[in-house]
Design an enzyme around this catalytic site. Sequence first.
Site, PDB file in Angstrom:
ATOM      1  N   HIS A 109       1.297  -1.869   0.193  1.00  0.00           N
ATOM      2  CA  HIS A 109       0.161   0.063  -0.096  1.00  0.00           C
ATOM      3  C   HIS A 109       0.888   1.026  -0.222  1.00  0.00           C
ATOM      4  CE1 HIS A 109      -3.984   1.867  -0.216  1.00  0.00           C
ATOM      5  NE2 HIS A 109      -4.482   1.707   0.980  1.00  0.00           N
ATOM      6  N   ASP A 168      -2.291   2.144  -4.452  1.00  0.00           N
ATOM      7  CA  ASP A 168      -3.855   2.419  -3.358  1.00  0.00           C
ATOM      8  C   ASP A 168      -4.808   1.465  -4.119  1.00  0.00           C
ATOM      9  OD1 ASP A 168      -2.312   4.630  -2.890  1.00  0.00           O
ATOM     10  OD2 ASP A 168      -2.856   5.788  -4.722  1.00  0.00           O
TER      11      ASP A 168
END
Length: 460
Positions: free
Chosen positions: A431, A435
């Site tokens: 992450h 995204d």
Amino acid sequence: MAGMLTQGRRVVPQIFRNFSGYSVICRGIKNTRQVHNVLGAGQKTDFPLAEYQKTKAWSRNFHVASVFYQEIKEVKCPGFSESISEGDVRWEKAVGDFVQEDEPLGEVETDKTGVPVLSPYTGVIVELLVEDGATVKAHQPLMKIDVSAKGDAPAKKAPASEKPPPAAEPPKEPAKPAEAPKAQSSSSGPIPTTPPPPPPVPKEPMSSYPTSSVKVTPFEGSTSQGGARTETRTKITRIRQKTAQRLKESQNTCAALTTFQECDMSNLMEWRKTYKDQFEKKHGVKLGMMSPFIKAAAFALKNQPAVNAVIDGNEIVYRDYVDISVAVAAPKGLVVPVIRNVETLSYAEVEKAILEYGEKAKKNMLAIEDMEGGTFSISNGGVFGSLFGTPIINQPQSAILGIHTIKKRPVVVNDQIVIRPIMILALTYDHRLIDGREAVTFLMDIKRAIEDPRVMLLDV
């Protein structure tokens, strides 16, 4: 040897008993020498000086014991890649074994794979320079081989060495466990018909009643559990140690998150069933389930380049090529060979690469170069029946796809409940770089490419 045949000396050394006929080496002799016929029990023989001067080295029927021509060769450790400096050696041969050229002698287990040690010579192993399990470096001497030894010599000695085992037959002690039931029956005695008397009821508060005064009725039966309670300890292999280290580093480094998606496998299973025979007849390899997912992943990676990227310090490196690492369960641990430039390969070329890596993994013949690099990984837990899971990212990559087993489930299609073969796809991604939008879109692209391969053909 000329120094051993001195003038006027009648003593014949014991070593010359191995010779047959006359044997003389007489370089630089200027005086007549007296040489003895070994087979003639010390019979004296005179040779004229002229013959010595004409012949610098004269020999007839010259035979020497093999020990004089024993030629010892060293076997060295094979070279490693630049990222590996050492490994642990595991021997498959022992001292006295006869080996052929290119026959495996053992294996050097490195952090990534096992490097086989092949014999460069034909001969008999006379000495191991390093012990089994020792750590060695590239080009380090490992053993010595007598290349002058004959292959039939060890075979003749084998029967003599195999005679002791028959004498070791007496150990018939394993039959002793059969006495256990007898001991149990004698110790347990007849089955009681009445329960044991209850312990006395305390007349005082429990806090003041000593627990030592409570008598516990001992169990009169056998204490054996009917099975051997043994333990075995083995050394952790280098591959297992390195795998554990890298997986833990991945968990500590990445901000890992996993997203899931259901995939209808009906169309893929149908066209695979329709074309698998023609595919195998033309390309010489079977059409499996991995190649469609590898091609679908390459298609999705081109649409979502962030999933194919990697963090390098304070920069993000985007790759224009797709190298997919395929996790394979090898006998000594998990290995991840890399299929390179997948975006340019056909289904047949992908299947051939998978087959080649699979055969190498079974034989522990994967080279270090086969597992270096990779921009994306696929883990197929479905071959073991896994319904779904959360794969761990293979650092320094940024994502990994987990594919699982196919189960028939009721789903709604056009407002009707139908039975369809469903697979759950799992994408674990970093992450820090990727995204949620890119991750979910990437997984949806794979879903569309599997459910309808025409989207890859049309690039839509």
